[in-house]
Design a protein around this motif. Structure first.
Motif, short mmCIF file in Angstrom:
data_model
loop_
_atom_site.label_atom_id
_atom_site.label_comp_id
_atom_site.label_asym_id
_atom_site.label_seq_id
_atom_site.Cartn_x
_atom_site.Cartn_y
_atom_site.Cartn_z
N MET A 1 -8.63 -12.82 -10.62
CA MET A 1 -8.58 -11.89 -9.49
C MET A 1 -8.61 -10.44 -10.00
O MET A 1 -8.00 -10.13 -11.01
N HIS A 2 -9.35 -9.59 -9.25
CA HIS A 2 -9.40 -8.18 -9.67
C HIS A 2 -8.06 -7.52 -9.38
O HIS A 2 -7.24 -8.01 -8.61
N LYS A 3 -7.84 -6.39 -10.01
CA LYS A 3 -6.58 -5.66 -9.79
C LYS A 3 -6.55 -5.14 -8.36
O LYS A 3 -7.59 -4.84 -7.77
N VAL A 4 -5.34 -5.02 -7.81
CA VAL A 4 -5.19 -4.46 -6.47
C VAL A 4 -5.40 -2.96 -6.59
O VAL A 4 -4.69 -2.27 -7.32
N ARG A 5 -6.41 -2.46 -5.87
CA ARG A 5 -6.71 -1.02 -5.94
C ARG A 5 -5.97 -0.30 -4.82
O ARG A 5 -6.19 -0.56 -3.65
N VAL A 6 -5.08 0.60 -5.24
CA VAL A 6 -4.18 1.25 -4.28
C VAL A 6 -4.44 2.74 -4.18
O VAL A 6 -4.64 3.41 -5.20
N GLY A 7 -4.42 3.25 -2.96
CA GLY A 7 -4.48 4.68 -2.72
C GLY A 7 -3.13 5.16 -2.23
O GLY A 7 -2.48 4.48 -1.44
N VAL A 8 -2.69 6.33 -2.71
CA VAL A 8 -1.40 6.89 -2.29
C VAL A 8 -1.66 8.13 -1.44
O VAL A 8 -2.28 9.09 -1.91
N ILE A 9 -1.19 8.08 -0.19
CA ILE A 9 -1.39 9.19 0.73
C ILE A 9 -0.09 10.00 0.83
O ILE A 9 0.92 9.52 1.33
N GLY A 10 -0.15 11.20 0.33
CA GLY A 10 1.03 12.06 0.23
C GLY A 10 1.52 12.08 -1.20
O GLY A 10 1.83 11.04 -1.77
N CYS A 11 1.57 13.26 -1.81
CA CYS A 11 1.95 13.37 -3.23
C CYS A 11 3.24 14.16 -3.42
O CYS A 11 3.39 14.92 -4.37
N GLY A 12 4.18 13.96 -2.49
CA GLY A 12 5.48 14.63 -2.62
C GLY A 12 6.39 13.87 -3.56
O GLY A 12 5.94 13.05 -4.38
N SER A 13 7.70 14.13 -3.44
CA SER A 13 8.67 13.58 -4.38
C SER A 13 8.70 12.06 -4.44
O SER A 13 8.78 11.48 -5.51
N ILE A 14 8.65 11.41 -3.26
CA ILE A 14 8.78 9.94 -3.27
C ILE A 14 7.57 9.30 -3.96
O ILE A 14 7.69 8.30 -4.67
N ALA A 15 6.40 9.91 -3.79
CA ALA A 15 5.20 9.40 -4.47
C ALA A 15 5.30 9.66 -5.97
O ALA A 15 4.98 8.78 -6.78
#
Length: 340
Positions: A1-15
């Motif tokens: 299986m290919h890797k799970v490709r993830v996008g992160v929306i919001g680059c504040g502290s929690i990200a």
């Protein structure tokens, strides 16, 4: 299986402190893109994690190679962005509180079901070693009847760790909707539901006493009656200026559970026969030095996608924990107990 490709929306502290580093550590994951309205912030994270940067999240959602999204945005955007991502065919991990109303939460759950996609809410307290051990002890019945509890989450406020400090969205009523109760209290409503079952009634006093120039709450004391009949209190605060408190104490027939209440032992059981058992467990995650290194939220989300299984904290669970907080707000407004 290919890797799970993830996008992160919001680059504040929690990200920056949680989502991005934990995705990088997960062997099944590839970070496919990051989004932030502040171009330089998005670019910095893209450079650090060797990925693409966007200022418009809808552009990221057009990328068919993105499998999943982390929504790390101000509270008022959780529902709309999550729904857009689900409709774009992405799985979603959304930060807590999942939404600002029951209607929003229900729409998120419905959209996930309609698109046959996973929706998980980032409640991390269920993954803490002391909480999992406490649940095993409670479920075993060895403590007998549970009489009462108090659960607390307080620190000196998000200005000390949020990326924008005192100018953070946390203090903007339109963007945050709720303050300490949504930031910290919802963690504890999720935890107490995990440990003791569903909440039946809530009464609350909610105040802004420590922070100036803001309309969001910074102190809340809630009285809870569980479906089982057990009564207890839940406190959330941004006014604990001398340190933080993330403790839960459960009083039962055969003993008392002291959870995250001692600097050395995350779980202590004081039995009514005079015996004491102290558990040396992994520390609870915190934004302070020496805290647990991972929240386990990211790993659990990815595992649920890889194994195609329902996550522990799905949309329904997130909504039930939110409803306790919404009930508290209603109670404070009406000066009456609210049945959930």
């Amino acid at each position: 299986m290919h890797k799970v490709r993830v996008g992160v929306i919001g680059c504040g502290s929690i990200a920056q402190k949680r989502h991005l580093p934990e995705y990088r550590e997960n062997v099944h994951t590839e970070i496919a893109g990051v989004v932030d309205l502040v171009q330089s912030r998005a670019d910095d994270m893209a450079s650090l994690y060797q990925t693409k940067s966007y200022t418009d999240y809808k552009e990221l959602l057009l990328d068919e190679e993105v499998d999943a999204i982390s929504v790390c945005l101000p509270n008022y955007l959780h529902a709309s962005v999550t729904i857009d991502a689900l409709n774009a065919g992405k799985h979603v991990l959304c930060e807590k509180p999942m939404a600002t109303s029951r209607e929003e939460a229900e729409a998120m759950i419905l959209t996930a079901a309609d698109n046959n996609k996973t929706l998980m809410i980032a409640h991390n307290q269920r993954f803490v070693s002391s909480h999992q051990k406490a649940k095993k002890i409670l479920d075993s019945g060895e403590l007998g009847k549970v009489y009462s509890f108090k659960t607390t989450f307080g620190h000196s406020g998000p200005e000390n760790w949020s990326i924008d400090g005192r100018d953070s969205w946390f203090f903007n009523k339109q963007e945050a909707f709720i303050g300490a109760l949504g930031d910290l209290g919802v963690h504890k409503s999720d935890l107490i539901r995990y440990l003791l079952g569903e909440v039946d009634q809530v009464g609350a006093f909610i105040d802004t006493s420590a922070k100036t120039d803001t309309k969001v709450d910074d102190n809340a004391i809630c009285m809870l009656k569980m479906k089982s009949g057990v009564i207890g209190s839940l406190a959330a605060s941004w006014s604990y200026t001398g340190g933080s408190d993330n403790s839960t104490i459960i009083y039962a027939e055969n003993g008392v559970l002291l959870i995250e209440n001692d600097p050395e032992y995350p779980l202590i059981v004081n039995y009514s026969n005079g015996e004491t058992v102290k558990y040396q467990l992994k520390k609870i995650q915190s934004n302070e030095a020496g805290g647990q290194s991972t929240t386990h939220v990211i790993d659990h989300f990815i595992e649920s996608l890889v194994l195609n299984k329902e996550p522990l904290i799905n949309g329904g669970e997130g909504m039930k924990s939110l409803q306790v907080i919404l009930g508290a707000l209603e109670s404070n407004e009406k000066g009456a107990f609210i049945t959930l």
